[in-house]
Design a protein around this motif. Structure first.
Motif, PDB file in Angstrom:
ATOM      1  N   LYS A 101       1.166  -1.222  -0.340  1.00 45.24           N
ATOM      2  CA  LYS A 101      -0.154  -0.220   0.041  1.00 45.24           C
ATOM      3  C   LYS A 101       0.825   1.433   0.415  1.00 45.24           C
ATOM      4  O   LYS A 101       0.907   2.861  -0.690  1.00 45.24           O
ATOM      5  N   GLU A 102       1.685   1.009   1.065  1.00 48.83           N
ATOM      6  CA  GLU A 102       2.466   2.350   0.584  1.00 48.83           C
ATOM      7  C   GLU A 102       3.371   2.656  -0.194  1.00 48.83           C
ATOM      8  O   GLU A 102       4.099   3.609  -0.534  1.00 48.83           O
ATOM      9  N   LEU A 103       4.012   1.512  -0.877  1.00 47.59           N
ATOM     10  CA  LEU A 103       4.842   1.611  -2.266  1.00 47.59           C
ATOM     11  C   LEU A 103       3.720   2.361  -2.856  1.00 47.59           C
ATOM     12  O   LEU A 103       4.287   3.172  -3.947  1.00 47.59           O
ATOM     13  N   ASN A 104       2.928   1.919  -3.084  1.00 56.47           N
ATOM     14  CA  ASN A 104       1.765   1.827  -4.561  1.00 56.47           C
ATOM     15  C   ASN A 104       1.878   3.841  -4.302  1.00 56.47           C
ATOM     16  O   ASN A 104       1.573   4.723  -5.608  1.00 56.47           O
ATOM     17  N   GLU A 105       1.230   4.315  -3.527  1.00 50.46           N
ATOM     18  CA  GLU A 105       1.215   5.716  -2.719  1.00 50.46           C
ATOM     19  C   GLU A 105       2.444   6.657  -3.108  1.00 50.46           C
ATOM     20  O   GLU A 105       2.427   7.322  -3.778  1.00 50.46           O
ATOM     21  N   LYS A 106       2.786   5.842  -2.434  1.00 48.90           N
ATOM     22  CA  LYS A 106       4.554   6.569  -3.387  1.00 48.90           C
ATOM     23  C   LYS A 106       4.525   6.773  -4.293  1.00 48.90           C
ATOM     24  O   LYS A 106       5.489   7.556  -4.758  1.00 48.90           O
ATOM     25  N   ASN A 119       6.121  -5.949 -12.309  1.00 48.15           N
ATOM     26  CA  ASN A 119       7.430  -6.560 -11.984  1.00 48.15           C
ATOM     27  C   ASN A 119       8.270  -5.868 -11.456  1.00 48.15           C
ATOM     28  O   ASN A 119       9.085  -5.706 -10.447  1.00 48.15           O
ATOM     29  N   GLU A 120       8.255  -4.687 -11.011  1.00 52.44           N
ATOM     30  CA  GLU A 120       8.872  -3.588  -9.939  1.00 52.44           C
ATOM     31  C   GLU A 120       8.206  -3.466  -8.892  1.00 52.44           C
ATOM     32  O   GLU A 120       9.523  -4.248  -7.944  1.00 52.44           O
ATOM     33  N   ILE A 121       7.369  -3.559  -9.153  1.00 49.26           N
ATOM     34  CA  ILE A 121       6.781  -4.143  -7.092  1.00 49.26           C
ATOM     35  C   ILE A 121       7.054  -5.788  -7.158  1.00 49.26           C
ATOM     36  O   ILE A 121       7.708  -5.664  -5.902  1.00 49.26           O
ATOM     37  N   ARG A 122       6.810  -6.521  -7.906  1.00 49.84           N
ATOM     38  CA  ARG A 122       7.328  -8.485  -7.212  1.00 49.84           C
ATOM     39  C   ARG A 122       8.987  -7.408  -7.608  1.00 49.84           C
ATOM     40  O   ARG A 122       9.197  -8.545  -5.357  1.00 49.84           O
TER      41      ARG A 122
END
Length: 621
Positions: free
Chosen positions: A563-568, A575-578
């Motif tokens: 959640k924090e990664l997507n918000e920031k 693939n980058e999130i993984r």
């Protein structure tokens, strides 16, 4: 009175002597050529005039004659049968466009007529053939009124000829041709019916094109054997004379042959494309053959129209071009088969074996017609044998293709079973890890509670501070050990989840291959097995749920990470999130490369691109 009788007898004897000079004496031969005939250019004579007017003078056989303005020409010839038995014969007279035969029936004691020729529809296999009876120990005289006005515009004179054929030899030849046509046609029809059933069962286009070839072959053999003359109520023809004086005709048979050859070659090309799967292995050649069928259709239609309404010389030129064109198509098909074989496509071997003998036969016919421009009895059976061998060899090739598909299907089934087993093992291992993680999380919660209790005790019990601090350190160490074990389990869970994801993708592709193979397989023995494998594969495919399970377990240890990664960083790809999650787990480059099945160098590049992207977003913010 006696003097008059004597003079009459003398006149009859003289006339008999003069007429006997142009009488052909019948011989015991199957085919005989009559050269002792006479001709007379017609000037609107009646048969009674021809028979009774002694002023009409017939001229002896001129061998060849250039007709210019004549509409009809009379022929007269006599055949002496010295045998004590009457004999039936067939005879033909050239030109054989429209001939009217006058013959004397000694039984009925009167003249009778019959008609034959290219312009006459008499439902006989061969045009222009007359059947006559030669009475025993008599001179049989015949008159033929031949229509010749269509020869007036010809460049060369026509060679005049009369041939007679012994009934037994002629009918034996006719019977042989008809019976051979019937045997080959019945054999092909049986193959047609059987393969039509297979096509309706499996809907394989390869069988559809094979059926087109079979139908074209049946019709071509029928036209080549002139069988259609038995049933067609009309007869189209276009005549011509070559430099040797031989009369040639472009007839309904030639028009039909153009169409049926097109049908055979069209099916041949499409059969090649489907059988060798050129759209998959040789798309370039598949496109060439596809457009070649269009050109073949236009060319065949053009040739039929031009040859039907223009001179016969144009037909010969078109026949020359057609045979060369058809030969090129056949060689191209054979070449594509060789290329497929060299590239390791297994069915190509059977394709080449099945096509070698038929292709040689078709090439022989094309070259023969290219040289001689017409068919003859010497090659009467060559199309029958060629097309029959093609039917049999193609049937064998289709059976061999089915056997190869069976073997390939078994291999795919074995792969499916292995992948299914591996998938089950991974699922069991994942379940064990999930249970172990639940225990670790429970132990961690207990450790946290104990730590809180100890801290409270430190505040309330100053005297026991040293002892409590030692206990806190022990609990902290225990917590660190549990955390390390949790992270190790999380990495293993991550690897197994990704491996399961890749396995499910492989199972999905395998499922598609098995489905394609099962439609092409003519055997029904493996259908139940295939359905069972499909069902197991469908139940084992959990493409989306596995990644979601990974995220759930990951967030249990690292709450709100995604959640924090997507918000920031909202522009990051899946693939980058993984990749960010893997680095957050402190996984090494080698471990990530192994999970993603890529080169470690590629992981470094991906990490570099991710860092640059994050830095760019940070600068903007």
């Amino acid at each position: 009175m006696k003097l008059n009788y004597f003079l009459s007898l003398l006149f009859v004897l003289k006339a008999s002597f003069l007429f006997a000079q142009n009488t052909y004496v019948l011989e015991d031969k199957p085919v005989q050529k009559i050269e002792d005939f006479e001709i007379l250019m017609d000037k609107n004579y009646t048969f009674e005039q021809i028979l009774n007017d002694s002023t009409l003078e017939f001229q002896e056989n001129p061998k060849s004659y250039k007709f210019e303005t004549e509409e009809y020409c009379w022929f007269r010839f006599s055949i002496q049968n010295n045998s004590a038995y009457g004999k039936e014969y067939y005879f033909s007279l050239t030109p054989k466009i429209n001939n009217l035969l006058y013959y004397y029936d000694f039984d009925d004691e009167k003249w009778k007529t019959t008609q034959a020729g290219l312009a006459i529809t008499d439902f006989k296999r061969i045009e222009g053939i007359f059947s006559v009876y030669l009475h025993p120990n008599k001179i049989n005289t015949f008159y033929v009124k031949s229509k010749v006005n269509e020869l007036n515009e010809q460049e060369y004179p026509i060679y005049l000829s009369i041939y007679i054929y012994a009934k037994e030899a002629y009918e034996n030849k006719e019977q042989f041709i008809v019976v051979s046509w019937l045997v080959v046609t019945i054999a092909m029809l049986l193959f047609f019916i059987y393969n039509l059933y297979i096509y309706f069962v499996f809907r394989d286009n390869t069988y559809l094109y094979y059926l087109i070839i079979l139908l074209g072959a049946i019709l071509y053999i029928s036209a080549f054997s002139d069988v259609f003359n038995f049933v067609l109520p009309f007869n189209f023809y276009n005549i011509g004379i070559n430099s040797n004086g031989v009369l040639y005709a472009y007839t309904t048979r030639d028009i039909l042959n153009f169409g049926f050859i097109w049908m055979i070659l069209f099916g041949y090309i499409q059969f090649t494309r489907s059988y060798l799967q050129l759209d998959i292995y040789f798309p370039y050649w598949d496109t060439i053959l596809k457009y070649l069928t269009y050109f073949l259709s236009l060319f065949s239609l053009f040739a039929i129209i031009i040859a039907s309404f223009k001179s016969l010389n144009i037909y010969y030129s078109l026949a020359l071009i057609s045979n060369l064109f058809f030969s090129i198509i056949i060689l191209m098909i054979f070449s594509v088969g060789i290329m497929s074989y060299k590239n390791g496509y297994k069915p190509a071997r059977y394709f080449l074996i099945a096509n070698t003998l038929p292709l040689l036969g078709i090439m022989s016919i094309a070259l023969y017609l290219l040289v001689y421009k017409s068919s003859s009895s010497s090659i009467q059976l060559l199309p029958h044998l060629t097309l029959l061998s093609q039917t049999l060899s193609f049937a064998i090739a289709l059976v061999a293709r089915i056997n190869l598909l069976k073997d390939e299907l078994k291999e795919k089934q074995l792969q499916a079973e292995i992948l299914e087993k591996e998938n089950g093992e991974i699922l069991a291992r994942n379940r064990y890890i999930e249970l172990e993680n639940e225990h670790i999380i429970a132990d961690m919660a207990t450790a946290v509670n104990k730590e809180i209790d100890l801290q409270n005790k430190i505040k309330s019990e100053a005297s026991q501070k040293t002892e409590l601090e030692q206990k806190i350190e022990e609990e902290a160490k225990q917590k660190a050990d549990l955390q390390a074990k949790l992270e190790a389990n999380q990495r293993e869970l991550t690897a197994n989840s990704l491996y399961l994801y890749q396995k499910n993708e492989m199972l999905t592709n395998l499922q598609k291959q098995i489905r394609g193979l099962s439609y092409k397989n003519s055997s029904t023995q493996n259908k139940d097995g295939i359905k069972e494998i499909k069902s197991v594969i469908n139940n084992d495919i959990q493409l989306d749920s596995d990644w979601n399970n990974f995220k759930i377990h990951f967030e249990e240890v690292h709450p709100n990470f995604f959640k924090e990664l997507n918000e920031k960083y909202p522009t990051l790809t899946k693939n980058e999130i993984r990749l960010s999650a893997y680095y957050h787990l402190n996984m090494s480059v080698k471990e990530i490369a192994t999970l993603l099945n890529i080169n470690p160098r590629s992981v470094h590049k991906a990490k570099s691109r991710l860092n640059k992207k994050i830095e760019a977003i940070d600068k903007e913010n």
